[in-house]
Design a protein around this motif. Structure first.
Motif, PDB file in Angstrom:
ATOM      1  N   GLY A  12       0.804  -1.210   0.000  1.00 29.69           N
ATOM      2  CA  GLY A  12       0.000   0.000   0.000  1.00 29.69           C
ATOM      3  C   GLY A  12       0.836   1.257   0.000  1.00 29.69           C
ATOM      4  O   GLY A  12       0.508   2.245   0.669  1.00 29.69           O
ATOM      5  N   VAL A  13       1.934   1.224  -0.755  1.00 28.86           N
ATOM      6  CA  VAL A  13       2.871   2.344  -0.791  1.00 28.86           C
ATOM      7  C   VAL A  13       3.043   2.836  -2.221  1.00 28.86           C
ATOM      8  O   VAL A  13       3.191   2.034  -3.148  1.00 28.86           O
ATOM      9  CB  VAL A  13       4.249   1.931  -0.221  1.00 28.86           C
ATOM     10  CG1 VAL A  13       5.310   2.988  -0.512  1.00 28.86           C
ATOM     11  CG2 VAL A  13       4.143   1.689   1.280  1.00 28.86           C
ATOM     12  N   VAL A  14       3.024   4.158  -2.386  1.00 33.94           N
ATOM     13  CA  VAL A  14       3.383   4.779  -3.658  1.00 33.94           C
ATOM     14  C   VAL A  14       4.771   5.373  -3.482  1.00 33.94           C
ATOM     15  O   VAL A  14       4.969   6.278  -2.664  1.00 33.94           O
ATOM     16  CB  VAL A  14       2.374   5.873  -4.065  1.00 33.94           C
ATOM     17  CG1 VAL A  14       2.827   6.561  -5.354  1.00 33.94           C
ATOM     18  CG2 VAL A  14       0.983   5.280  -4.233  1.00 33.94           C
ATOM     19  N   ALA A  15       5.735   4.838  -4.218  1.00 36.46           N
ATOM     20  CA  ALA A  15       7.122   5.303  -4.105  1.00 36.46           C
ATOM     21  C   ALA A  15       7.441   6.225  -5.268  1.00 36.46           C
ATOM     22  O   ALA A  15       7.214   5.882  -6.432  1.00 36.46           O
ATOM     23  CB  ALA A  15       8.080   4.119  -4.088  1.00 36.46           C
ATOM     24  N   VAL A  16       7.984   7.400  -4.946  1.00 36.52           N
ATOM     25  CA  VAL A  16       8.326   8.394  -5.958  1.00 36.52           C
ATOM     26  C   VAL A  16       9.835   8.615  -5.955  1.00 36.52           C
ATOM     27  O   VAL A  16      10.424   8.882  -4.905  1.00 36.52           O
ATOM     28  CB  VAL A  16       7.602   9.726  -5.696  1.00 36.52           C
ATOM     29  CG1 VAL A  16       7.999  10.766  -6.752  1.00 36.52           C
ATOM     30  CG2 VAL A  16       6.090   9.520  -5.679  1.00 36.52           C
TER      31      VAL A  16
END
Length: 369
Positions: free
Chosen positions: A334-338
């Protein structure tokens, strides 16, 4: 070695400040030969849209309860207790058991899982064992016999009766796990900082600055544990600094949420490579393919990441690009990595929780030399 790889490589963290970093609260395993899995999570923060269209971070982490320390700071009694009481016979027995587990590749098993109430009692007893000197009347039996609860070392199995364990039996389990970890730690060759490395105090100071800058917390209410990590003689060393509440297991047993903070500091340069917030009570929202499509079309994720790098981290070097990292592991968590790239070739990986856009972890990757 990148910070994430360092995390997975930390098998048994050395005893620091009299505290065994691996507690007896995890499902019992032969911890000397397994990795430490960190259940990291998000801050209790929210983003708002300002007039300049840059997301601002509103921090509320000070509202998370921490156990008040009334008279004196709790100090673990474990290390001094084992230094006085562990016998040469016990050391030999535990080492043989650990070596057998290593050669067979087996983990310890349970004949049944603990109930929620058992786990809560175990957490409370763990803190009492650690700080108050509460001990079992007898040690955990290591073979079948007169006791209903014992560890069958021949099968690497904890035999647990169908009824709930008594406090005495829980203490026996806690005592065995700490005792095992202590003996195994005696065999570890603990790496020492090089002459040109920053000191432990300096690493702690830089870790405190990073956590305070990114999450705005009062670290005076938390205890700090530090350890030095260097996988190979010719590799760079890193300081690992962990901030957590005193008697954290008591808080868990009382169903009170709290935050912990983990940092990795480059021992040569003093650069903080990784700052992560941990919330064991956080409920993840796995990201589906449909969600991924929406995220890829929503520029606010990139704006949020760049805002953290510039406004919170205080980065002054020019940003050349930002992009979302595609990885199924992030989706499951559940992580959005940028990925935020800088003009000099260095970069930040900003891990944001979905759907809140709250900071979970900031990883800095310097230019390779």
């Amino acid at each position: 070695m990148k910070s994430k790889n360092v995390k997975s490589a930390l098998g048994v963290i050395a005893i620091s400040g009299g505290l065994l970093a691996l507690t007896a609260l995890a499902v019992p395993k032969i911890v000397a030969y397994t990795t430490v899995n960190q259940n990291v999570s998000q801050a209790d923060v929210s983003y708002t849209q300002e007039l300049n269209q840059k997301p601002a971070v509103q921090l509320a982490s000070s509202q998370i309860p921490v156990l008040k320390v009334a008279t004196k700071t709790p100090v673990s009694t474990i290390k001094s207790y084992f230094e006085r009481t562990v016998t040469a016979e016990e050391i030999k027995q535990i080492n043989e058991y650990a070596e057998k587990a290593r050669l067979t590749g087996k983990d310890e098993q349970l004949t049944r899982q603990f109930t929620d109430q058992e786990n809560k009692r175990r957490m409370l007893l763990d803190d009492q064992y650690k700080y108050d000197g509460l001990r079992p009347k007898q040690k955990l039996p290591l073979k079948s016999g007169s006791s209903e609860f014992y560890l069958d070392q021949s099968k690497f199995t904890y035999v647990i009766p169908k009824r709930e364990l008594t406090d005495e039996e829980m203490l026996q389990l806690i005592d065995w796990n700490y005792r095992f970890n202590y003996v195994v730690s005696l065999n570890l060759v603990v790496a020492q900082p090089d002459k040109k490395d920053i000191s432990q105090d300096e690493a702690l100071r830089r870790a405190e600055e990073s956590v305070s800058r990114l999450f705005g917390v009062d670290l005076s209410k938390l205890q700090a544990q530090t350890s030095y990590y260097k996988p190979f003689p010719d590799s760079k060393g890193q300081w690992f600094v962990n901030f957590l509440p005193y008697r954290a297991e008591t808080l868990r047993a009382q169903d009170k949420s709290y935050f912990m903070y983990n940092t990795f500091v480059d021992a040569k340069s003093g650069t903080v490579l990784d700052t992560t917030i941990v919330d064991l009570s956080y409920k993840r929202t796995p990201i589906t393919a449909a969600m991924n499509k929406q995220i890829s079309q929503d520029s606010s994720w990139l704006q949020a990441a760049k805002s953290i790098v510039v406004d919170k981290q205080g980065e002054t070097r020019a940003i050349t690009s930002s992009s979302i990292i595609k990885d199924s592991a992030y989706d499951k968590s559940g992580v959005v990595a940028v990925l935020v790239k800088l003009k000099d070739g260095s970069s930040y990986t900003v891990e944001l929780r979905y759907p809140e856009k709250t900071l979970r972890c900031l990883i800095y990757t310097p230019v390779s030399k």
